[in-house]
Design a protein around this motif. Structure first.
Motif, PDB file in Angstrom:
ATOM      1  N   ASP A   1      -5.314  -0.047   7.038  1.00 18.27           N
ATOM      2  CA  ASP A   1      -6.444  -0.141   7.948  1.00 18.27           C
ATOM      3  C   ASP A   1      -5.982  -0.652   9.299  1.00 18.27           C
ATOM      4  O   ASP A   1      -5.141  -1.557   9.400  1.00 18.27           O
ATOM      5  CB  ASP A   1      -7.514  -1.084   7.383  1.00 18.27           C
TER       6      ASP A   1
ATOM      7  N   ARG B   1     -12.146  12.487  12.416  1.00 22.34           N
ATOM      8  CA  ARG B   1     -10.875  12.507  11.700  1.00 22.34           C
ATOM      9  C   ARG B   1      -9.834  13.196  12.567  1.00 22.34           C
ATOM     10  O   ARG B   1     -10.020  14.330  12.999  1.00 22.34           O
ATOM     11  CB  ARG B   1     -11.038  13.262  10.369  1.00 22.34           C
TER      12      ARG B   1
ATOM     13  N   HIS C   1       0.080  12.326   9.473  1.00 20.22           N
ATOM     14  CA  HIS C   1      -0.749  11.143   9.677  1.00 20.22           C
ATOM     15  C   HIS C   1      -2.206  11.584   9.786  1.00 20.22           C
ATOM     16  O   HIS C   1      -2.514  12.578  10.464  1.00 20.22           O
ATOM     17  CB  HIS C   1      -0.363  10.398  10.960  1.00 20.22           C
TER      18      HIS C   1
ATOM     19  N   SER D   1       3.901   7.801   0.338  1.00 20.64           N
ATOM     20  CA  SER D   1       2.563   7.733   0.929  1.00 20.64           C
ATOM     21  C   SER D   1       2.190   6.291   1.231  1.00 20.64           C
ATOM     22  O   SER D   1       2.524   5.370   0.474  1.00 20.64           O
ATOM     23  CB  SER D   1       1.520   8.343  -0.022  1.00 20.64           C
ATOM     24  N   HIS D   2       1.476   6.110   2.351  1.00 20.78           N
ATOM     25  CA  HIS D   2       1.019   4.778   2.747  1.00 20.78           C
ATOM     26  C   HIS D   2      -0.410   4.861   3.252  1.00 20.78           C
ATOM     27  O   HIS D   2      -0.767   5.791   3.988  1.00 20.78           O
ATOM     28  CB  HIS D   2       1.925   4.202   3.849  1.00 20.78           C
ATOM     29  N   LYS D   3      -1.219   3.898   2.858  1.00 20.09           N
ATOM     30  CA  LYS D   3      -2.593   3.792   3.338  1.00 20.09           C
ATOM     31  C   LYS D   3      -2.811   2.396   3.885  1.00 20.09           C
ATOM     32  O   LYS D   3      -2.429   1.398   3.251  1.00 20.09           O
ATOM     33  CB  LYS D   3      -3.583   4.083   2.212  1.00 20.09           C
TER      34      LYS D   3
ATOM     35  N   ASN E   1       0.824  -1.218   0.000  1.00 21.60           N
ATOM     36  CA  ASN E   1       0.000   0.000   0.000  1.00 21.60           C
ATOM     37  C   ASN E   1       0.857   1.267   0.000  1.00 21.60           C
ATOM     38  O   ASN E   1       0.529   2.255   0.654  1.00 21.60           O
ATOM     39  CB  ASN E   1      -0.949   0.023   1.207  1.00 21.60           C
TER      40      ASN E   1
ATOM     41  N   ARG F   1      -9.058   3.949   9.162  1.00 19.42           N
ATOM     42  CA  ARG F   1      -8.159   4.098   8.023  1.00 19.42           C
ATOM     43  C   ARG F   1      -7.029   5.058   8.412  1.00 19.42           C
ATOM     44  O   ARG F   1      -7.278   6.194   8.837  1.00 19.42           O
ATOM     45  CB  ARG F   1      -8.923   4.649   6.817  1.00 19.42           C
TER      46      ARG F   1
ATOM     47  N   GLN G   1      -8.769   8.105  10.464  1.00 21.87           N
ATOM     48  CA  GLN G   1     -10.140   8.478  10.105  1.00 21.87           C
ATOM     49  C   GLN G   1     -11.115   7.336  10.364  1.00 21.87           C
ATOM     50  O   GLN G   1     -10.837   6.167  10.074  1.00 21.87           O
ATOM     51  CB  GLN G   1     -10.201   8.881   8.624  1.00 21.87           C
TER      52      GLN G   1
ATOM     53  N   THR H   1      -3.682   7.065   7.040  1.00 22.24           N
ATOM     54  CA  THR H   1      -2.934   7.553   5.874  1.00 22.24           C
ATOM     55  C   THR H   1      -1.694   8.298   6.368  1.00 22.24           C
ATOM     56  O   THR H   1      -1.797   9.187   7.225  1.00 22.24           O
ATOM     57  CB  THR H   1      -3.785   8.487   5.011  1.00 22.24           C
ATOM     58  N   THR H   2      -0.542   7.924   5.836  1.00 18.07           N
ATOM     59  CA  THR H   2       0.717   8.555   6.234  1.00 18.07           C
ATOM     60  C   THR H   2       1.419   9.096   4.993  1.00 18.07           C
ATOM     61  O   THR H   2       1.530   8.399   3.982  1.00 18.07           O
ATOM     62  CB  THR H   2       1.642   7.541   6.940  1.00 18.07           C
ATOM     63  N   ASP H   3       1.891  10.340   5.093  1.00 15.34           N
ATOM     64  CA  ASP H   3       2.605  10.979   3.986  1.00 15.34           C
ATOM     65  C   ASP H   3       3.913  11.565   4.502  1.00 15.34           C
ATOM     66  O   ASP H   3       3.922  12.316   5.479  1.00 15.34           O
ATOM     67  CB  ASP H   3       1.764  12.098   3.362  1.00 15.34           C
TER      68      ASP H   3
END
Length: 344
Positions: A180, A246, A238, A176-178, A117, A185, A241, A187-189
């Motif tokens: 669960d 969120r 990070h 970027s990583h998504k 991911n 969820r 969500q 999300t890391t950028d």
């Protein structure tokens, strides 16, 4: 203007564009761009581009005139900033402003790792600018120009001028990583950028002011261009969500900078003080009150981080706690906010 886009194969795309413009200020300009994309696989793309460009002088660079009192070493001087079509500019041989011209090239790739991911983009870039518009230092009168300085009520004079050529090199990296975490969820950028701008070639100076050629682009102006802004910056963000809420947190690193004004407070020779890199943290929490109404509260620079303190003995004479002319991220400290979003 016109552009052409061609798919030579299912995996190779090329585009080109050309543009002609005519301006009453400085005449005609012709610019072009060429770009390509190569699809190496379903998950890897390579891309590259090169182009020319221009920037016309801004309104204030072309027309601004003012005389103000500056205190230098405790002595008052009337310092004038004059437009390039003024009488004093013409006598001193300062030419009228023209457009900046640029050449840019960039190359990079994008990649996806579906099993992890992850997505990755890497780009490198180079930009050369000819006839860059900068504000000169303060010219002083001599025997042949003293009367002219007296007429405009100034002891010093400076102008906007196409004085230098510059080159900028750098790179951008984004990961970027998504994933669960149960029903959540995450999300890391991670984004990093580095760039370096240098003055190159000779300074474009006036023959009348040949003895003051260094004033066109002196050491202080060089520091502003090359060292007064961070060369390196990185963000790690990070987002966690759920269906109705969120949470966001981001750490931003701003690299160190060097002040153009010298520090004379030490026992040794004067030095240009350096201000170290800092990490700022931003957080926010948003909650959906209804399907159409979202409340968000948060804080920027939550840990109230400030730049390094300003040395007491700067040659500029600025008595500020924090640097005024070189600050990586401002001097406002922590801020807290609330936001209400409504959608129809």
């Amino acid at each position: 203007y016109g552009d052409v886009e061609v798919d030579f194969t299912d995996n190779w795309f090329v585009s080109g564009a050309v543009r002609f413009e005519n301006y009453s200020d400085f005449g005609s300009t012709l610019n072009w761009k060429l770009a390509t994309l190569l699809k190496a696989s379903d998950n890897v793309n390579f891309r590259a581009a090169m182009s020319t460009g221009f920037r016309a002088p801004s309104l204030h660079q072309a027309n601004f005139n003012t005389v103000r009192t500056n205190f230098i070493g405790g002595q008052a001087f009337e310092v004038g900033t004059f437009s390039n079509d003024s009488r004093i500019a013409q006598v001193l041989g300062i030419p009228e402003l023209k457009e900046e011209e640029s050449f840019s090239v960039s190359a990079g790739f994008t990649a996806k790792i579906p099993d992890a991911n992850l997505t990755l983009t890497v780009d490198a870039f180079f930009t050369a600018i000819d006839d860059r518009v900068v504000l000169t230092g303060n010219f002083v009168p001599d025997a042949s120009t003293q009367a002219l300085f007296d007429q405009v009520g100034a002891n010093r004079a400076r102008f906007f001028s196409n004085a230098i050529d510059t080159e900028t090199k750098g790179f951008d990296i984004v990961v970027s990583h998504k994933g669960d975490i149960g029903d959540l969820r995450l999300t890391t950028d991670l984004a990093m950028t580095y760039n370096r701008t240098l003055q190159v070639d000779e300074i474009n100076s006036s023959t009348v002011l040949a003895s003051q050629a260094d004033t066109y682009f002196g050491q202080r102006e060089e520091f502003f261009l090359e060292l007064a802004s961070p060369r390196f910056k990185a963000n790690l963000g990070h987002v966690l969500q759920a269906d109705n809420w969120r949470f966001f947190i981001r750490n931003s690193y701003f690299g160190g900078v060097t002040n153009p004004d010298q520090d004379t407070s030490g026992p040794g020779p004067a030095t240009n003080p350096e201000f170290g890199g800092k990490i700022l943290t931003d957080i926010s929490f948003g909650y959906n009150l209804t399907d159409n109404l979202t409340l968000t509260v948060g804080s920027s620079n939550v840990f109230d981080v400030y730049p390094d303190p300003t040395p007491a003995g700067l040659t500029s004479g600025n008595n500020f706690i924090y640097p005024r002319v070189t600050s990586q991220f401002g001097i406002n400290g922590r801020t807290i906010f609330g936001r209400l979003n409504f959608k129809l």
